[in-house]
Enzyme design. Sequence first.
Site, PDB file in Angstrom:
ATOM      1  N   GLU A 118       0.844  -1.397   0.173  1.00 46.47           N
ATOM      2  CA  GLU A 118       0.174   0.012   0.179  1.00 46.47           C
ATOM      3  C   GLU A 118       0.930   1.297   0.054  1.00 46.47           C
ATOM      4  O   GLU A 118       0.495   2.220  -0.703  1.00 46.47           O
ATOM      5  CB  GLU A 118      -0.897   0.013   1.140  1.00 46.47           C
ATOM      6  CG  GLU A 118      -1.974   1.288   1.014  1.00 46.47           C
ATOM      7  CD  GLU A 118      -2.651   1.437   2.350  1.00 46.47           C
ATOM      8  OE1 GLU A 118      -3.054   2.786   2.819  1.00 46.47           O
ATOM      9  OE2 GLU A 118      -3.135   0.252   2.859  1.00 46.47           O
ATOM     10  N   SER A 141      -0.545  -6.180   7.563  1.00 44.89           N
ATOM     11  CA  SER A 141      -0.281  -5.060   8.408  1.00 44.89           C
ATOM     12  C   SER A 141      -1.402  -4.697   9.598  1.00 44.89           C
ATOM     13  O   SER A 141      -1.366  -4.857  10.864  1.00 44.89           O
ATOM     14  CB  SER A 141      -0.322  -3.839   7.905  1.00 44.89           C
ATOM     15  OG  SER A 141      -0.055  -2.688   8.730  1.00 44.89           O
TER      16      SER A 141
END
Length: 334
Positions: free
Chosen positions: A136, A234
């Site tokens: 990301e 994450s």
Amino acid sequence: MTEKKPPLTIRLCQPRGFCAGVDRAIQIVVLALKKYGAPVYVRHEIVHNRYVVEGLQSLGAVFIEELSEIPPEHRQSPVVFSAHGVPKSVPADAEARNLFYLDATCPLVSKVHKQAMRHQRLGRHVLLIGHAGHPEVIGTMGQLPEGAVTLIETEADAARFVPVDASALGFVTQTTLSVEDTAGIIRALQERFPELHAAAAESICYATTNRQEAVKETAAGADLFLIVGAPNSSNSRRLVEVAERAGATMSLLVQRAAEIPWDEIAGIRTLGLSAGASAPEIIVDEIIDAFRQRFDVTIDLAITATETEDFPVMRVLRDVELTAADMAFVNGAA
């Protein structure tokens, strides 16, 4: 005589598991396979979960890291970009290769991209709060020219950063960060740079925030808190940290029931259980079943929020029916 099982209360967090962006990304691959047939190529893991990836592989998806891996004879096959988002160079490369691509970037990640671009358009240097190397972060930094974004991972990074113009700074964040850690970094930056511009809207996504709040509410007094998720997820790793901070005696990240260290947890009486945003519900069910085999389980459902978000797939796939059976490999039988 059957040996009596020890009692165990499972505090089951809700919300947990798939968020709307993950659900949409998986649906895109499933629908593309139904519409176009195999193979459907997927650049990077569609979401960070090995079980999901293997399930899609069994349906005909082929996972690659670079578009150059697509053989010439399959140039007409669709290629799907993962939910984490990609740098602008990736769709440009796909177009240069005359590939047909479907972008499964989560709409909330796309929103962060737009916020970063808006900062730059207004003449600000962009500070991206996130983790180096995460797809990301790579995707968000890749929306802007080289040098237009500085990655800030910690409060120490915030203290070290020296801008060219302290009056022309804006920040955005990765969507899957710890809410508390991020707040600390933002405070540190704002103390140093009072003119720092925030993003136009909250960058950490609703699902990350909701799952962290649910774990925070249920962790105190838990002998063990299990988070279902992948090591490279994450948001799942942040949930483990949140559980420990909020009072769980021990917190572990597991991908499947087989990873649970049964010998070490024989004496537990209260278990917290949640799942990261890329972890399928079928594994939560598997883990609860594994505990039922060893304990006399009582489920205490801890509802802290109701999620109604639904992100539709792109128009080109909306003519294909998606059934409960199509998604049973992640959601379980209806």
